[in-house]
Scaffold this motif. Structure first.
Motif, PDB file in Angstrom:
ATOM      1  N   HIS A   1      38.332  29.170  14.011  1.00  0.00           N
ATOM      2  CA  HIS A   1      38.747  28.266  14.611  1.00  0.00           C
ATOM      3  C   HIS A   1      38.101  27.409  14.738  1.00  0.00           C
ATOM      4  O   HIS A   1      38.343  25.898  14.452  1.00  0.00           O
ATOM      5  CB  HIS A   1      39.952  28.517  16.121  1.00  0.00           C
ATOM      6  N   ARG A   2      36.992  27.516  15.074  1.00  0.00           N
ATOM      7  CA  ARG A   2      35.633  25.821  14.929  1.00  0.00           C
ATOM      8  C   ARG A   2      35.378  25.890  13.237  1.00  0.00           C
ATOM      9  O   ARG A   2      35.728  24.413  13.604  1.00  0.00           O
ATOM     10  CB  ARG A   2      34.557  26.263  16.199  1.00  0.00           C
ATOM     11  N   THR A   3      35.171  26.666  13.098  1.00  0.00           N
ATOM     12  CA  THR A   3      34.951  25.747  11.170  1.00  0.00           C
ATOM     13  C   THR A   3      36.389  24.969  10.860  1.00  0.00           C
ATOM     14  O   THR A   3      36.065  24.492   9.952  1.00  0.00           O
ATOM     15  CB  THR A   3      34.447  27.062  10.680  1.00  0.00           C
ATOM     16  N   ALA A   4      37.430  26.030  11.184  1.00  0.00           N
ATOM     17  CA  ALA A   4      39.003  25.592  10.775  1.00  0.00           C
ATOM     18  C   ALA A   4      38.908  23.817  11.230  1.00  0.00           C
ATOM     19  O   ALA A   4      39.285  22.684  10.646  1.00  0.00           O
ATOM     20  CB  ALA A   4      40.204  25.894  10.810  1.00  0.00           C
ATOM     21  N   SER A   5      38.706  23.325  12.191  1.00  0.00           N
ATOM     22  CA  SER A   5      38.551  22.138  13.001  1.00  0.00           C
ATOM     23  C   SER A   5      37.817  21.346  12.723  1.00  0.00           C
ATOM     24  O   SER A   5      37.641  19.950  12.600  1.00  0.00           O
ATOM     25  CB  SER A   5      37.960  22.565  14.280  1.00  0.00           C
ATOM     26  N   MET A   6      36.542  21.871  12.506  1.00  0.00           N
ATOM     27  CA  MET A   6      35.335  20.821  11.576  1.00  0.00           C
ATOM     28  C   MET A   6      35.597  20.365  10.019  1.00  0.00           C
ATOM     29  O   MET A   6      35.675  19.024   9.696  1.00  0.00           O
ATOM     30  CB  MET A   6      33.848  21.351  11.565  1.00  0.00           C
ATOM     31  N   LEU A   7      36.609  21.082   9.196  1.00  0.00           N
ATOM     32  CA  LEU A   7      37.154  21.118   7.645  1.00  0.00           C
ATOM     33  C   LEU A   7      38.004  19.992   8.428  1.00  0.00           C
ATOM     34  O   LEU A   7      38.174  19.207   7.489  1.00  0.00           O
ATOM     35  CB  LEU A   7      37.347  22.708   7.221  1.00  0.00           C
TER      36      LEU A   7
ATOM     37  N   SER B   1      39.072  17.730  10.539  1.00  0.00           N
ATOM     38  CA  SER B   1      38.524  17.234  10.913  1.00  0.00           C
ATOM     39  C   SER B   1      37.735  15.658   9.584  1.00  0.00           C
ATOM     40  O   SER B   1      37.868  14.912   9.235  1.00  0.00           O
ATOM     41  CB  SER B   1      37.572  16.444  12.396  1.00  0.00           C
ATOM     42  N   PHE B   2      36.351  16.229   9.287  1.00  0.00           N
ATOM     43  CA  PHE B   2      35.901  16.222   7.858  1.00  0.00           C
ATOM     44  C   PHE B   2      37.436  15.412   7.323  1.00  0.00           C
ATOM     45  O   PHE B   2      37.175  14.399   6.286  1.00  0.00           O
ATOM     46  CB  PHE B   2      35.324  17.134   7.097  1.00  0.00           C
TER      47      PHE B   2
ATOM     48  N   ARG C   1      40.227  15.049   7.367  1.00  0.00           N
ATOM     49  CA  ARG C   1      40.661  13.571   7.826  1.00  0.00           C
ATOM     50  C   ARG C   1      40.056  12.378   7.185  1.00  0.00           C
ATOM     51  O   ARG C   1      40.293  10.814   7.398  1.00  0.00           O
ATOM     52  CB  ARG C   1      41.195  13.008   9.200  1.00  0.00           C
ATOM     53  N   CYS C   2      38.379  12.412   7.956  1.00  0.00           N
ATOM     54  CA  CYS C   2      37.671  11.165   8.032  1.00  0.00           C
ATOM     55  C   CYS C   2      37.317  10.914   6.697  1.00  0.00           C
ATOM     56  O   CYS C   2      37.183   9.834   6.217  1.00  0.00           O
ATOM     57  CB  CYS C   2      36.320  11.897   8.450  1.00  0.00           C
ATOM     58  N   CYS C   3      38.140  12.077   5.712  1.00  0.00           N
ATOM     59  CA  CYS C   3      37.692  11.715   3.966  1.00  0.00           C
ATOM     60  C   CYS C   3      38.493  10.672   3.588  1.00  0.00           C
ATOM     61  O   CYS C   3      38.293  10.151   2.862  1.00  0.00           O
ATOM     62  CB  CYS C   3      36.785  12.552   3.074  1.00  0.00           C
ATOM     63  N   SER C   4      39.435  11.259   3.715  1.00  0.00           N
ATOM     64  CA  SER C   4      41.286  11.141   2.980  1.00  0.00           C
ATOM     65  C   SER C   4      41.400   9.439   3.778  1.00  0.00           C
ATOM     66  O   SER C   4      42.043   8.600   2.741  1.00  0.00           O
ATOM     67  CB  SER C   4      41.632  11.449   3.437  1.00  0.00           C
ATOM     68  N   SER C   5      41.022   9.127   4.821  1.00  0.00           N
ATOM     69  CA  SER C   5      41.450   7.536   5.417  1.00  0.00           C
ATOM     70  C   SER C   5      40.021   6.651   4.806  1.00  0.00           C
ATOM     71  O   SER C   5      40.871   5.220   4.968  1.00  0.00           O
ATOM     72  CB  SER C   5      40.799   7.571   7.154  1.00  0.00           C
ATOM     73  N   THR C   6      38.930   7.364   4.230  1.00  0.00           N
ATOM     74  CA  THR C   6      37.981   5.954   3.434  1.00  0.00           C
ATOM     75  C   THR C   6      38.439   5.943   2.233  1.00  0.00           C
ATOM     76  O   THR C   6      37.460   5.570   1.479  1.00  0.00           O
ATOM     77  CB  THR C   6      36.841   6.945   4.268  1.00  0.00           C
ATOM     78  N   ALA C   7      39.432   7.246   1.771  1.00  0.00           N
ATOM     79  CA  ALA C   7      39.218   7.164   0.023  1.00  0.00           C
ATOM     80  C   ALA C   7      39.952   6.069  -0.622  1.00  0.00           C
ATOM     81  O   ALA C   7      38.645   5.832  -1.932  1.00  0.00           O
ATOM     82  CB  ALA C   7      40.182   8.391  -0.217  1.00  0.00           C
TER      83      ALA C   7
END
Length: 63
Positions: free
Chosen positions: A42-48, A50-51, A53-59
Motif C-alpha cells: 500500500h505504501r508503494t502504491a501511494s508513492m506511485l 503521488s508520482f 499526479r506530480c508528473c501528469s500535472s507538469t506534463a
C-alpha cells in the motif's frame, strides 16, 4: 603476463572471503535497523500515485 602463484591466489581468495563476511554483516545491520527494506504494497502504491499526479500535472508545462 599474469602471475598464477597458488599462494597469492589463496591469499587473495581469503581476503575476499573475509570482506564478504564483513559486507554481509553490515548489510544485515542496515536491514535490521530499517535503513533499507522492502516497502509494503500500500505504501508503494501511494508513492506511485503521488508520482503520477506530480508528473501528469507538469506534463504540459515547459521548463
Amino acid at each position: 603476463m599474469v602471475d598464477l602463484d597458488p599462494r597469492s591466489l589463496l591469499g587473495e581468495a581469503g581476503k575476499l572471503a573475509l570482506r564478504f563476511g564483513d559486507e554481509a554483516y553490515f548489510a544485515a545491520l542496515c536491514l535490521r535497523s530499517g535503513l533499507v527494506g522492502i516497502e509494503l504494497p500500500h505504501r508503494t502504491a501511494s508513492m506511485l500515485l503521488s508520482f503520477e499526479r506530480c508528473c501528469s500535472s507538469t506534463a504540459g508545462t515547459t521548463r
